[in-house]
Design a protein around this motif. Structure first.
Motif, mmCIF file in Angstrom:
data_model
loop_
_atom_site.group_PDB
_atom_site.id
_atom_site.type_symbol
_atom_site.label_atom_id
_atom_site.label_comp_id
_atom_site.label_asym_id
_atom_site.label_seq_id
_atom_site.Cartn_x
_atom_site.Cartn_y
_atom_site.Cartn_z
ATOM 1 N N LEU A 109 0.894 -1.213 -0.031
ATOM 2 C CA LEU A 109 0.064 0.044 0.050
ATOM 3 C C LEU A 109 0.707 1.386 0.032
ATOM 4 O O LEU A 109 1.803 1.349 0.566
ATOM 5 C CB LEU A 109 -0.865 0.140 1.181
ATOM 6 N N VAL A 110 0.446 2.202 -0.695
ATOM 7 C CA VAL A 110 1.007 3.402 -0.904
ATOM 8 C C VAL A 110 0.298 4.591 -0.552
ATOM 9 O O VAL A 110 -0.605 5.095 -1.677
ATOM 10 C CB VAL A 110 1.934 3.844 -2.146
ATOM 11 N N GLY A 111 0.449 5.125 0.301
ATOM 12 C CA GLY A 111 -0.595 6.503 0.967
ATOM 13 C C GLY A 111 0.036 7.495 0.132
ATOM 14 O O GLY A 111 1.057 7.876 0.215
ATOM 15 N N ILE A 112 -0.905 8.342 -0.520
ATOM 16 C CA ILE A 112 -0.741 9.670 -1.015
ATOM 17 C C ILE A 112 -0.990 10.697 0.072
ATOM 18 O O ILE A 112 -1.772 10.900 0.573
ATOM 19 C CB ILE A 112 -1.711 9.879 -2.210
ATOM 20 N N ARG A 113 0.088 11.547 0.116
ATOM 21 C CA ARG A 113 0.247 12.602 1.333
ATOM 22 C C ARG A 113 -0.807 13.695 1.026
ATOM 23 O O ARG A 113 -1.014 14.005 -0.364
ATOM 24 C CB ARG A 113 1.671 13.226 1.406
ATOM 25 N N THR A 114 -1.596 14.044 1.831
ATOM 26 C CA THR A 114 -1.649 13.913 3.192
ATOM 27 C C THR A 114 -2.281 12.747 3.966
ATOM 28 O O THR A 114 -2.096 11.885 4.582
ATOM 29 C CB THR A 114 -1.989 15.391 4.061
ATOM 30 N N ARG A 115 -3.727 13.004 3.594
ATOM 31 C CA ARG A 115 -4.714 11.909 4.299
ATOM 32 C C ARG A 115 -4.672 10.505 3.707
ATOM 33 O O ARG A 115 -5.221 9.670 4.351
ATOM 34 C CB ARG A 115 -6.034 12.534 4.347
ATOM 35 N N GLY A 116 -4.159 10.217 2.301
ATOM 36 C CA GLY A 116 -3.960 8.914 2.052
ATOM 37 C C GLY A 116 -3.140 8.217 2.896
ATOM 38 O O GLY A 116 -3.255 6.784 2.981
ATOM 39 N N VAL A 117 -2.015 8.640 3.617
ATOM 40 C CA VAL A 117 -1.112 7.780 4.348
ATOM 41 C C VAL A 117 -1.666 7.370 5.673
ATOM 42 O O VAL A 117 -1.648 6.036 5.869
ATOM 43 C CB VAL A 117 0.110 8.875 4.899
ATOM 44 N N PRO A 118 -2.464 8.114 6.396
ATOM 45 C CA PRO A 118 -3.071 7.346 7.481
ATOM 46 C C PRO A 118 -4.299 6.376 7.027
ATOM 47 O O PRO A 118 -4.354 5.294 7.695
ATOM 48 C CB PRO A 118 -3.673 8.257 8.338
ATOM 49 N N LEU A 119 -4.906 6.623 6.028
ATOM 50 C CA LEU A 119 -5.893 5.785 5.474
ATOM 51 C C LEU A 119 -5.011 4.483 5.101
ATOM 52 O O LEU A 119 -5.714 3.144 5.517
ATOM 53 C CB LEU A 119 -6.604 6.258 4.149
ATOM 54 N N ALA A 120 -3.913 4.688 4.486
ATOM 55 C CA ALA A 120 -3.146 3.426 4.014
ATOM 56 C C ALA A 120 -2.718 2.455 5.173
ATOM 57 O O ALA A 120 -2.802 1.514 5.240
ATOM 58 C CB ALA A 120 -2.000 3.663 3.285
ATOM 59 N N TYR A 121 -2.208 3.119 6.135
ATOM 60 C CA TYR A 121 -1.920 2.458 7.529
ATOM 61 C C TYR A 121 -3.085 1.658 8.095
ATOM 62 O O TYR A 121 -3.064 0.686 8.542
ATOM 63 C CB TYR A 121 -1.482 3.296 8.463
ATOM 64 N N ARG A 122 -4.199 2.335 8.064
ATOM 65 C CA ARG A 122 -5.723 1.860 8.678
ATOM 66 C C ARG A 122 -5.819 0.743 7.823
ATOM 67 O O ARG A 122 -6.302 -0.369 8.387
ATOM 68 C CB ARG A 122 -6.560 2.835 8.897
ATOM 69 N N ILE A 123 -5.925 0.545 6.801
ATOM 70 C CA ILE A 123 -6.171 -0.513 5.588
ATOM 71 C C ILE A 123 -5.249 -1.641 5.833
ATOM 72 O O ILE A 123 -5.584 -2.763 6.044
ATOM 73 C CB ILE A 123 -6.416 -0.210 4.308
ATOM 74 N N ALA A 124 -4.032 -1.378 6.041
ATOM 75 C CA ALA A 124 -3.038 -2.628 6.337
ATOM 76 C C ALA A 124 -3.181 -3.064 7.743
ATOM 77 O O ALA A 124 -3.149 -4.190 7.707
ATOM 78 C CB ALA A 124 -1.608 -1.920 6.240
ATOM 79 N N LYS A 125 -3.613 -2.451 8.721
ATOM 80 C CA LYS A 125 -4.056 -2.999 9.989
ATOM 81 C C LYS A 125 -5.297 -3.842 9.838
ATOM 82 O O LYS A 125 -5.211 -4.884 10.253
ATOM 83 C CB LYS A 125 -4.310 -1.628 11.041
ATOM 84 N N ASN A 126 -6.168 -3.605 9.017
ATOM 85 C CA ASN A 126 -7.395 -4.103 8.689
ATOM 86 C C ASN A 126 -7.109 -5.570 7.894
ATOM 87 O O ASN A 126 -7.512 -6.462 8.267
ATOM 88 C CB ASN A 126 -8.309 -3.397 8.043
ATOM 89 N N ILE A 127 -5.982 -5.420 6.975
ATOM 90 C CA ILE A 127 -5.649 -6.449 6.264
ATOM 91 C C ILE A 127 -5.044 -7.491 7.313
ATOM 92 O O ILE A 127 -5.166 -8.755 7.108
ATOM 93 C CB ILE A 127 -4.832 -6.113 5.342
ATOM 94 N N ASN A 128 -4.225 -6.938 8.176
ATOM 95 C CA ASN A 128 -3.668 -7.967 9.115
ATOM 96 C C ASN A 128 -4.636 -8.468 10.109
ATOM 97 O O ASN A 128 -4.631 -9.544 10.301
ATOM 98 C CB ASN A 128 -2.423 -6.985 9.805
ATOM 99 N N THR A 129 -5.724 -7.956 10.484
ATOM 100 C CA THR A 129 -6.551 -8.413 11.218
ATOM 101 C C THR A 129 -7.349 -9.599 10.660
ATOM 102 O O THR A 129 -7.779 -10.671 10.957
ATOM 103 C CB THR A 129 -7.781 -7.390 11.786
ATOM 104 N N ILE A 130 -7.715 -9.202 9.258
ATOM 105 C CA ILE A 130 -8.383 -10.166 8.509
ATOM 106 C C ILE A 130 -7.391 -11.506 7.864
ATOM 107 O O ILE A 130 -7.979 -12.749 8.066
ATOM 108 C CB ILE A 130 -8.839 -9.565 7.076
ATOM 109 N N ASP A 131 -6.364 -11.167 7.560
ATOM 110 C CA ASP A 131 -5.558 -12.302 6.792
ATOM 111 C C ASP A 131 -4.191 -12.476 7.595
ATOM 112 O O ASP A 131 -3.550 -13.229 6.975
ATOM 113 C CB ASP A 131 -5.317 -11.716 5.391
ATOM 114 N N ALA A 132 -3.908 -11.849 8.590
ATOM 115 C CA ALA A 132 -2.807 -11.892 9.478
ATOM 116 C C ALA A 132 -1.623 -11.941 8.487
ATOM 117 O O ALA A 132 -0.420 -12.655 8.734
ATOM 118 C CB ALA A 132 -2.806 -13.442 10.137
#
Length: 186
Positions: free
Chosen positions: A36-59
């Protein structure tokens, strides 16, 4: 600008990001080679949140990068003599990977176009996909997001303001009506 309404609450945003994480995993048949690559500015925290969700779903730990597209904009001469460049932080090779660009709002498509140019300077990905929290219409380029949190038809006189805790100390998506003379775009 005049406040018009709140479109999404913090609970809505969280639910959308969980759904989008599921869609990304499903469309890519898992997480192998995914980043995932977040586009600055607000795309960055959204990318980190999506990555956290992916980790929760798929480890799976999906790498996340931060992309500054300032120098790739086609309107650079219009935004001032000394634009603010904060730099990109992509600490992994994108060559051969599926890169999901993450942004808050797609409007004209010009930010996404600039992000495509910036990613291609980093390497040659296998594919590039676009994920946005809000698609507000009015595209000026043949660019469409692969993953859309919410489609919100707007007029050109409206501004969609995504507010995130990480950048704005509040969590919501609001719509404002801009002043005719301000020329504000998002």
């Amino acid at each position: 600008m005049e406040y018009k309404s709140t479109l999404l609450s913090n609970e809505d945003i969280a639910r959308i990001l969980r759904r989008v994480a599921h869609q990304i995993i499903e469309k890519n048949h898992g997480t192998d080679g995914l980043c995932l690559v977040g586009i600055r500015t607000r795309g960055v925290p959204l990318a980190y949140r999506i990555a956290k969700n992916i980790n929760t779903i798929d480890a799976a730990d999906v790498p996340v990068g931060e992309l500054d597209i300032t120098l790739y904009r086609d309107d650079l001469s219009l935004i001032g003599e000394a634009p603010s460049v904060r730099g990109s932080k992509v600490d992994f090779d994108v060559t051969g990977k599926t890169v999901v660009l993450v942004d808050d709002v797609i409007y004209t498509g010009r930010t996404a176009r600039a992000a495509l140019d910036a990613v291609m300077k980093l390497g040659r990905p296998k594919r590039i996909q676009l994920c946005v929290l809000i698609d507000r219409g009015h595209s000026e380029l043949p660019i469409k997001a692969n993953f859309v949190g919410k489609n919100i038809p707007t007029s050109v006189d409206e501004v969609v303001a995504v507010r995130l805790l990480e950048t704005d100390d509040e969590e919501a998506v609001k719509i404002f009506v801009k002043d005719r003379e301000s020329g504000v775009r998002n």
